[in-house]
Design a protein around this motif. Sequence first.
Motif, short mmCIF file in Angstrom:
data_model
loop_
_atom_site.label_atom_id
_atom_site.label_comp_id
_atom_site.label_asym_id
_atom_site.label_seq_id
_atom_site.Cartn_x
_atom_site.Cartn_y
_atom_site.Cartn_z
N UNK A 1 2.34 9.48 5.63
CA UNK A 1 2.76 9.86 6.97
C UNK A 1 1.90 9.16 8.02
N UNK A 2 0.61 9.11 7.80
CA UNK A 2 -0.30 8.44 8.74
C UNK A 2 0.03 6.95 8.86
N UNK B 1 2.41 2.80 12.21
CA UNK B 1 3.34 1.66 12.33
C UNK B 1 4.42 1.96 13.36
N UNK B 2 4.90 3.20 13.39
CA UNK B 2 5.90 3.58 14.40
C UNK B 2 5.36 3.32 15.81
N UNK B 3 4.09 3.62 16.04
CA UNK B 3 3.50 3.38 17.36
C UNK B 3 3.49 1.89 17.67
N UNK C 1 0.84 -1.20 0.00
CA UNK C 1 0.00 0.00 0.00
C UNK C 1 0.87 1.25 0.00
N UNK C 2 1.90 1.26 0.82
CA UNK C 2 2.82 2.40 0.88
C UNK C 2 3.50 2.60 -0.49
N UNK C 3 3.98 1.51 -1.08
CA UNK C 3 4.64 1.60 -2.39
C UNK C 3 3.69 2.18 -3.44
N UNK C 4 2.43 1.77 -3.39
CA UNK C 4 1.44 2.31 -4.32
C UNK C 4 1.24 3.81 -4.13
N UNK C 5 1.25 4.25 -2.87
CA UNK C 5 1.10 5.68 -2.60
C UNK C 5 2.31 6.45 -3.11
N UNK C 6 3.51 5.89 -2.94
CA UNK C 6 4.71 6.55 -3.45
C UNK C 6 4.59 6.73 -4.95
N UNK C 7 4.17 5.68 -5.64
CA UNK C 7 4.02 5.76 -7.10
C UNK C 7 2.93 6.74 -7.50
N UNK C 8 1.90 6.90 -6.66
CA UNK C 8 0.79 7.80 -6.97
C UNK C 8 1.20 9.27 -6.94
N UNK C 9 2.23 9.59 -6.18
CA UNK C 9 2.73 10.97 -6.20
C UNK C 9 2.63 11.70 -4.89
N UNK C 10 3.01 12.97 -4.96
CA UNK C 10 3.13 13.81 -3.78
C UNK C 10 1.81 14.04 -3.04
N UNK C 11 0.70 13.94 -3.73
CA UNK C 11 -0.58 14.19 -3.06
C UNK C 11 -0.91 13.12 -2.01
N UNK C 12 -0.10 12.07 -1.92
CA UNK C 12 -0.32 11.02 -0.92
C UNK C 12 0.56 11.19 0.32
N UNK C 13 1.28 12.31 0.42
CA UNK C 13 2.18 12.52 1.56
C UNK C 13 1.48 12.33 2.90
N UNK C 14 0.32 12.94 3.07
CA UNK C 14 -0.39 12.86 4.36
C UNK C 14 -0.77 11.42 4.68
#
Length: 148
Positions: A110-111, A116-118, A94-107
Amino acid sequence: MSVVESAPVRRDLCASALPEHPRPAGQDAYTISEVSAWTGLTAHTLRWYERIGLMPDVDRSHTGQRRYTNRDLDWLGFVGKLRLTGMPVADMVRYAGMVRAGDHTFAERRELLAAHREDVRQRITELQDTLDVLDYKIDLYTGGRGTA
């Protein structure tokens, strides 16, 4: 503010996931076996990453042989870090797909990473508690204070 007084530079921890690249940019056309040797991942795993969408489109030679770049090595290093944290493959895809989708997926990216960090922090706390119990037991046996 002078260059010397500037804010601390944040180094790219993702790029440091693996040691320095074996070849400079422009000469970085690695075969799947070279990437396998470099990363420790099997060729089967690399092909699977590509098939499930975890690995971006890998360039191919005129004969169809995969040609990986230094950027691909960096991405695989980051994926390796995510794997070490226990991130589910579905979340990595899912993260990789967001990266490919572009900058509009930054938020959204990050979420995902913050959640995952938590989870990782909670696991670290659990592991520290477990380590404390092990240390106690080891001390108990070292001191010969009976059975426990």
